[in-house]
Design a protein around this motif. Structure first.
Motif, PDB file in Angstrom:
ATOM      1  N   SER A 195       0.838  -1.199   0.000  1.00  0.00           N
ATOM      2  CA  SER A 195       0.000   0.000   0.000  1.00  0.00           C
ATOM      3  C   SER A 195       0.868   1.241   0.000  1.00  0.00           C
ATOM      4  O   SER A 195       2.013   1.235   0.451  1.00  0.00           O
ATOM      5  CB  SER A 195      -0.964   0.002   1.190  1.00  0.00           C
ATOM      6  OG  SER A 195      -0.266   0.139   2.412  1.00  0.00           O
ATOM      7  N   GLY A 245       1.056   5.316   1.149  1.00  0.00           N
ATOM      8  CA  GLY A 245       0.500   6.186   2.174  1.00  0.00           C
ATOM      9  C   GLY A 245       1.278   7.468   2.306  1.00  0.00           C
ATOM     10  O   GLY A 245       2.235   7.739   1.580  1.00  0.00           O
ATOM     11  N   THR A 278      -2.402   9.570   6.060  1.00  0.00           N
ATOM     12  CA  THR A 278      -2.928   8.218   6.193  1.00  0.00           C
ATOM     13  C   THR A 278      -2.197   7.423   7.260  1.00  0.00           C
ATOM     14  O   THR A 278      -2.537   6.286   7.527  1.00  0.00           O
ATOM     15  CB  THR A 278      -2.836   7.473   4.848  1.00  0.00           C
ATOM     16  OG1 THR A 278      -1.479   7.484   4.388  1.00  0.00           O
ATOM     17  CG2 THR A 278      -3.712   8.136   3.816  1.00  0.00           C
ATOM     18  N   ASN A 279      -1.194   8.037   7.893  1.00  0.00           N
ATOM     19  CA  ASN A 279      -0.475   7.397   8.987  1.00  0.00           C
ATOM     20  C   ASN A 279      -0.800   8.051  10.326  1.00  0.00           C
ATOM     21  O   ASN A 279      -0.015   7.992  11.256  1.00  0.00           O
ATOM     22  CB  ASN A 279       1.041   7.475   8.753  1.00  0.00           C
ATOM     23  CG  ASN A 279       1.475   6.667   7.554  1.00  0.00           C
ATOM     24  OD1 ASN A 279       0.715   5.844   7.063  1.00  0.00           O
ATOM     25  ND2 ASN A 279       2.686   6.891   7.079  1.00  0.00           N
ATOM     26  N   GLY A 287      -1.979  14.959   3.582  1.00  0.00           N
ATOM     27  CA  GLY A 287      -1.818  13.938   2.554  1.00  0.00           C
ATOM     28  C   GLY A 287      -1.034  14.424   1.355  1.00  0.00           C
ATOM     29  O   GLY A 287      -1.261  15.513   0.855  1.00  0.00           O
ATOM     30  N   ALA A 347      -2.732   9.284  -2.006  1.00  0.00           N
ATOM     31  CA  ALA A 347      -3.341   8.730  -0.794  1.00  0.00           C
ATOM     32  C   ALA A 347      -3.589   9.873   0.177  1.00  0.00           C
ATOM     33  O   ALA A 347      -2.701  10.241   0.946  1.00  0.00           O
ATOM     34  CB  ALA A 347      -2.434   7.677  -0.171  1.00  0.00           C
ATOM     35  N   TRP A 348      -4.801  10.424   0.161  1.00  0.00           N
ATOM     36  CA  TRP A 348      -5.080  11.612   0.960  1.00  0.00           C
ATOM     37  C   TRP A 348      -5.560  11.264   2.359  1.00  0.00           C
ATOM     38  O   TRP A 348      -4.966  11.666   3.352  1.00  0.00           O
ATOM     39  CB  TRP A 348      -6.104  12.492   0.246  1.00  0.00           C
ATOM     40  CG  TRP A 348      -6.312  13.794   0.945  1.00  0.00           C
ATOM     41  CD1 TRP A 348      -7.331  14.138   1.784  1.00  0.00           C
ATOM     42  CD2 TRP A 348      -5.435  14.920   0.906  1.00  0.00           C
ATOM     43  NE1 TRP A 348      -7.148  15.416   2.273  1.00  0.00           N
ATOM     44  CE2 TRP A 348      -5.993  15.916   1.737  1.00  0.00           C
ATOM     45  CE3 TRP A 348      -4.232  15.181   0.249  1.00  0.00           C
ATOM     46  CZ2 TRP A 348      -5.382  17.147   1.937  1.00  0.00           C
ATOM     47  CZ3 TRP A 348      -3.637  16.413   0.433  1.00  0.00           C
ATOM     48  CH2 TRP A 348      -4.202  17.385   1.268  1.00  0.00           C
ATOM     49  N   THR A 349      -6.655  10.530   2.456  1.00  0.00           N
ATOM     50  CA  THR A 349      -7.197  10.180   3.777  1.00  0.00           C
ATOM     51  C   THR A 349      -7.084   8.695   4.079  1.00  0.00           C
ATOM     52  O   THR A 349      -7.211   8.288   5.225  1.00  0.00           O
ATOM     53  CB  THR A 349      -8.675  10.589   3.887  1.00  0.00           C
ATOM     54  OG1 THR A 349      -9.420   9.965   2.829  1.00  0.00           O
ATOM     55  CG2 THR A 349      -8.827  12.095   3.787  1.00  0.00           C
ATOM     56  N   ARG A 350      -6.876   7.887   3.056  1.00  0.00           N
ATOM     57  CA  ARG A 350      -6.746   6.438   3.253  1.00  0.00           C
ATOM     58  C   ARG A 350      -5.563   5.934   2.460  1.00  0.00           C
ATOM     59  O   ARG A 350      -5.226   6.463   1.409  1.00  0.00           O
ATOM     60  CB  ARG A 350      -8.012   5.698   2.780  1.00  0.00           C
ATOM     61  CG  ARG A 350      -9.256   6.017   3.569  1.00  0.00           C
ATOM     62  CD  ARG A 350     -10.387   5.052   3.196  1.00  0.00           C
ATOM     63  NE  ARG A 350     -10.724   5.167   1.776  1.00  0.00           N
ATOM     64  CZ  ARG A 350     -11.639   6.008   1.298  1.00  0.00           C
ATOM     65  NH1 ARG A 350     -12.287   6.807   2.106  1.00  0.00           N
ATOM     66  NH2 ARG A 350     -11.898   6.045   0.008  1.00  0.00           N
ATOM     67  N   ARG A 351      -4.939   4.883   2.956  1.00  0.00           N
ATOM     68  CA  ARG A 351      -3.860   4.255   2.218  1.00  0.00           C
ATOM     69  C   ARG A 351      -4.414   3.647   0.930  1.00  0.00           C
ATOM     70  O   ARG A 351      -5.570   3.213   0.875  1.00  0.00           O
ATOM     71  CB  ARG A 351      -3.173   3.174   3.057  1.00  0.00           C
ATOM     72  CG  ARG A 351      -2.513   3.707   4.311  1.00  0.00           C
ATOM     73  CD  ARG A 351      -1.729   2.625   5.036  1.00  0.00           C
ATOM     74  NE  ARG A 351      -0.580   2.186   4.230  1.00  0.00           N
ATOM     75  CZ  ARG A 351       0.610   2.779   4.245  1.00  0.00           C
ATOM     76  NH1 ARG A 351       0.808   3.849   4.998  1.00  0.00           N
ATOM     77  NH2 ARG A 351       1.596   2.311   3.509  1.00  0.00           N
TER      78      ARG A 351
END
Length: 301
Positions: free
Chosen positions: A170, A172, A176-177, A183, A257-261
């Motif tokens: 993935s 990220g 996203t971490n 992001g 990958a802004w808010t989710r991986r």
């Protein structure tokens, strides 16, 4: 402590230095407008990778920044991702939840695999994204330039990232971490500093706060005697939010990958394409919007 080792998908392919030109000059309308550097002696902490620098307008005004003091890992225009399966392909310190940005020995390298197919007006090449002795991603990249009119030219950059291994990985970023609102990762253009704060706007919004983290078919960055107009040339690209900075430094990216991986299963390819107009002069919204429509008219967007 550094993150655990990433199991290699397969060893990266190596090529001899003689088989790979270290850089290519780019020409639009008969004029040299920049250079694409594929082999450079860079510290490992910068996540060594090919980059475009210097780039200029047709009149010779610089429009890229390289290894600036505020962010030495900003390398003109490049494709970079902060976190690929736990490895840093962006450069600089790594964000660790609960610890902030810390220096880790976790940087990857983008290694060109062979001489490019093409010349100063465009080329295609393959790269291996590898870390810890193993390949995580295989990329096919296309760079093309063309003159648009007497005071502007176009950079068309497309990349396709494929997972060559047997396991899902993935992509990220700090957002996203566990660090909301930051992001980034993918196409990134560091513009030059020193000409005052740049203006940034889309078709219906203006200013860093209004455009950062939003989606828009196009976005313009105007700094002094130049304007950059960025347009997503595919539906997938236009769904990615824009990462924008003007207060701290001038830079624009299109975030994978802004808010989710972003998961990449085995054999799956993630492809994006950004078309950018490099313009002498400072454009307003109407002019930039008309130019953006011209940028994507022939791309199938």
């Amino acid at each position: 402590m550094a993150p655990a080792a990433v199991p290699p998908n397969r060893p990266p392919v190596t090529v001899s230095g003689a088989a790979l030109k270290p850089s290519t000059s780019l020409r639009a309308g008969g004029r040299t407008v920049g250079r694409y550097v594929r082999r450079a002696e860079l510290p490992g902490r910068l996540s060594p990778r090919p980059y475009l620098h210097p780039l200029t307008t047709l009149a010779g005004v610089p429009v890229t920044g390289f290894m600036p003091a505020d962010h030495p890992h900003h390398l003109g225009v490049s494709v970079a991702v902060p976190d690929v399966a736990g490895r840093n392909f962006w450069g600089g310190p790594t964000f660790v939840r609960g610890r902030g940005h810390v220096e880790l020995d976790d940087h990857g390298v983008q290694q060109p695999l062979a001489g490019p197919a093409g010349g100063p007006e465009g080329f295609t090449e393959e790269l291996s994204w590898h870390a810890d002795g193993g390949e995580l991603l295989r990329e096919r990249r296309t760079v093309a330039v063309r003159a648009l009119d007497e005071d502007s030219w176009v950079l068309d950059l497309a990349f396709a990232l494929t997972n060559p291994g047997p396991r899902t990985l993935s992509l990220g970023s700090p957002a996203t971490n566990g660090r909301p609102g930051a992001g980034y990762g993918g196409f990134f253009w560091r513009a030059p500093s020193g000409s005052g704060q740049a203006a940034v706007f889309t078709a219906d919004a203006e200013g860093e706060e209004a455009v950062h983290g939003r989606t828009a078919d196009w976005l313009a960055l105007a700094g002094g005697p130049w304007t950059l107009v960025f347009a997503g040339a595919t539906e997938e690209t236009r769904r990615d939010p824009w990462f924008v900075r003007v207060a701290d430094y001038p830079g624009v990216g299109s975030a994978l990958a802004w808010t989710r991986r972003l998961p990449v299963p085995p054999g799956v390819t993630v492809a994006r394409r950004i078309v950018t107009a490099v313009v002498d002069g400072r454009l307003g919204r109407a002019e930039a919007g008309a130019l953006a429509r011209r940028l994507t008219a022939g791309t199938g967007a």
